[in-house]
Design an enzyme around this catalytic site. Structure first.
Site, PDB file in Angstrom:
ATOM      1  CG  ASP A  90      18.103  31.642  61.668  1.00 37.96           C
ATOM      2  OD1 ASP A  90      17.079  31.664  60.968  1.00 37.96           O
ATOM      3  OD2 ASP A  90      19.224  31.989  61.237  1.00 37.96           O
ATOM      4  CG  ASN A  91      23.172  29.772  60.494  1.00 37.89           C
ATOM      5  OD1 ASN A  91      22.445  30.659  60.048  1.00 37.89           O
ATOM      6  ND2 ASN A  91      23.734  28.847  59.728  1.00 37.89           N
ATOM      7  CB  SER A 107      17.243  29.770  49.314  1.00 34.15           C
ATOM      8  OG  SER A 107      17.246  31.084  49.826  1.00 34.15           O
ATOM      9  CG  ASN A 164      23.544  25.584  55.364  1.00 36.97           C
ATOM     10  OD1 ASN A 164      23.575  25.186  56.524  1.00 36.97           O
ATOM     11  ND2 ASN A 164      22.741  26.540  54.962  1.00 36.97           N
ATOM     12  CE1 TYR A 223      17.367  26.484  47.510  1.00 39.64           C
ATOM     13  CE2 TYR A 223      16.153  26.830  45.476  1.00 39.64           C
ATOM     14  CZ  TYR A 223      16.181  26.754  46.848  1.00 39.64           C
ATOM     15  OH  TYR A 223      15.026  26.958  47.565  1.00 39.64           O
ATOM     16  CG  PHE A 266       5.735  26.878  41.953  1.00 43.67           C
ATOM     17  CD1 PHE A 266       5.574  25.718  42.714  1.00 43.67           C
ATOM     18  CD2 PHE A 266       5.960  26.729  40.602  1.00 43.67           C
ATOM     19  CE1 PHE A 266       5.619  24.449  42.131  1.00 43.67           C
ATOM     20  CE2 PHE A 266       5.992  25.471  40.003  1.00 43.67           C
ATOM     21  CZ  PHE A 266       5.828  24.337  40.772  1.00 43.67           C
ATOM     22  CG  LEU A 277      10.551  40.425  39.051  1.00 45.75           C
ATOM     23  CD1 LEU A 277      11.582  41.137  38.184  1.00 45.75           C
ATOM     24  CD2 LEU A 277       9.530  39.699  38.175  1.00 45.75           C
ATOM     25  CB  ILE A 307      12.855  42.817  31.382  1.00 44.37           C
ATOM     26  CG1 ILE A 307      11.953  43.864  32.046  1.00 44.37           C
ATOM     27  CG2 ILE A 307      12.050  41.632  30.879  1.00 44.37           C
ATOM     28  CD1 ILE A 307      10.865  44.413  31.123  1.00 44.37           C
TER      29      ILE A 307
HETATM   30  N1  UDP Z   1      13.859  38.545  36.741  1.00 40.24           N
HETATM   31  C1  UDP Z   1      14.054  39.650  35.946  1.00 40.24           C
HETATM   32  N2  UDP Z   1      14.822  40.674  36.448  1.00 40.24           N
HETATM   33  C2  UDP Z   1      15.401  40.646  37.674  1.00 40.24           C
HETATM   34  C3  UDP Z   1      15.182  39.496  38.494  1.00 40.24           C
HETATM   35  C4  UDP Z   1      14.405  38.465  37.988  1.00 40.24           C
HETATM   36  O1  UDP Z   1      13.559  39.730  34.826  1.00 40.24           O
HETATM   37  O2  UDP Z   1      16.096  41.590  38.045  1.00 40.24           O
HETATM   38  C5  UDP Z   1      13.007  37.447  36.232  1.00 40.24           C
HETATM   39  C6  UDP Z   1      13.662  36.088  36.227  1.00 40.24           C
HETATM   40  O3  UDP Z   1      14.324  35.875  34.993  1.00 40.24           O
HETATM   41  C7  UDP Z   1      12.454  35.157  36.410  1.00 40.24           C
HETATM   42  C8  UDP Z   1      11.480  35.994  37.230  1.00 40.24           C
HETATM   43  O4  UDP Z   1      11.913  37.337  37.111  1.00 40.24           O
HETATM   44  O5  UDP Z   1      11.856  34.893  35.173  1.00 40.24           O
HETATM   45  C9  UDP Z   1      11.479  35.619  38.694  1.00 40.24           C
HETATM   46  O6  UDP Z   1      12.827  35.587  39.150  1.00 40.24           O
HETATM   47  P1  UDP Z   1      13.206  35.407  40.670  1.00 40.24           P
HETATM   48  O7  UDP Z   1      14.696  35.474  40.761  1.00 40.24           O
HETATM   49  O8  UDP Z   1      12.417  36.358  41.507  1.00 40.24           O
HETATM   50  O9  UDP Z   1      12.678  33.964  41.040  1.00 40.24           O
HETATM   51  P2  UDP Z   1      12.961  32.516  40.356  1.00 40.24           P
HETATM   52  O10 UDP Z   1      11.837  32.304  39.383  1.00 40.24           O
HETATM   53  O11 UDP Z   1      14.305  32.564  39.718  1.00 40.24           O
HETATM   54  O12 UDP Z   1      12.874  31.579  41.504  1.00 40.24           O
END
Ligand code: UDP
Length: 329
Positions: free
Chosen positions: A31-32, A77, A92, A141, A169, A190, A207
């Protein structure tokens, strides 16, 4: 013979390395430490600090260690960052993987399990999403991960190596021991953002969008526990060791939860009111992303067991409440 975990100091890499050591495997980690954390590395794994873009580093590592298979997590990521700094991601994720493959070919290491993503699909055609569905990423990404999959495909064809690509997922949760967990800087996911509220690190959670075509208007995602993801990587290595053909698998638990449902569950788990503020949609978010993992279950024998949202959030909370500032190093 050892298993090499590249990016083993990161979130999913460290959980996989820990599960491997628990199963008795001999584990080498490289790992870097740009986004990874030294204290996330299991004590009984051998650690090499270095970068996969550095051929000499990999050449030396592969000369010293007898590596049977590689599990490759070493990538950037963050979706948002990939949009503003795409070349960082191409450098990367894509150039690093090219150097890695060159070193593997030189040292005749012919098995690799690789972390891909649901972001390879972009806006889905069908729910649940099948591995054969259209791939049309909506950000750099996802684009680099899809290009990495193709690099593996053509390299497998030319050099006789075999690969398994795992399209995750929404990875979440933390090891039951409470010793390792999720710690990104900046945090954009989230569940850790929600848990910053009961941890006193933010006033409320946003949200992003309440006008999606879903029952409660918020986005639906397939949240999969990091320990279940770790198990899938180990099964994928075993599959390749038994002679399995190169293939691509989705990893999700097949159940979608809305942003509101995730916040509500976190309120229950933490017994904190967790205020939520409704804001605009975040660019590039599909309304619904839910996996079909039937193929991983059938071919790899994968069986996710930590599939209740409450258990996922409880395990994340066990980690975050004791590590509000993440890792020490
Ligand atoms: N999300 C949100 N508020 C936040 C961060 C994420 O409502 O502060 C929503 C985002 O729009 C998505 C879901 O939560 O619908 C999951 O987002 P996350 O970034 O965790 O993962 P992603 O689905 O983008 O890989």
């Amino acid at each position: 013979m050892s298993i090499l975990v590249l990016g083993g100091a990161g979130y999913i890499g460290s959980h996989t390395a820990l599960e491997l050591t628990r199963g008795g495997a001999d584990v080498v980690i490289a790992d870097n430490l740009i986004t990874g954390h030294k204290s996330a590395i299991p004590k009984n794994a051998r650690f090499y600090k270095g970068d996969i873009r550095d051929f000499d580093f990999l050449d030396e590592l592969f000369s010293k260690e007898k590596i049977d298979a590689v599990i490759h997590f070493a990538a950037f990521s963050l979706v948002g960052e990939s949009v503003t700094a795409p070349l960082k991601y191409y450098d990367n994720n894509l150039c690093g993987t090219k150097v890695l493959l060159e070193a593997m070919v030189k040292h005749k290491i012919d098995k690799i399990v690789f972390s891909s993503t649901a972001a390879t699909y972009g806006e889905p055609e069908n729910i649940p999403i099948l591995e054969s569905d259209r791939t049309c990423p909506t950000n750099p990404y996802g684009e680099t991960k899809l290009a990495m999959e193709k690099m593996f495909k053509w390299s497998a064809n030319a050099y006789g190596l075999r690969y398994v690509s795992l399209r995750y997922f929404n990875a979440c949760g933390a090891d039951a021991s409470g010793t390792i967990g999720e710690a990104h800087d900046p945090e954009s996911h989230l569940i850790p953002l929600i848990l910053q509220v009961p941890n006193g690190k933010r006033e409320s959670v946003s949200i992003f969008g309440t006008d999606y075509d879903t029952p409660d208007g918020t986005c639906i995602r397939d949240y999969i526990h990091v320990t279940d993801l770790a198990a899938a990587h180990i099964l994928a290595v075993e599959y390749l060791q038994k002679g399995g053909e190169s293939d691509i698998f989705n990893l999700g638990n097949g159940v979608g939860y809305s942003v509101r449902e995730v916040i509500e569950t976190a309120r229950k788990v933490t017994a904190h009111p967790i205020p939520a503020v409704e804001t605009e949609r975040r660019a590039g978010d599909p309304a619904r992303l839910v996996a079909s993992s039937a193929k991983a279950k059938q071919v790899l024998g994968w069986n996710p067991v930590h599939d209740s949202l409450e258990e996922i959030i409880q395990s994340a909370w066990n980690w975050h409440k004791n590590h509000p500032n993440g890792y020490d190093e």
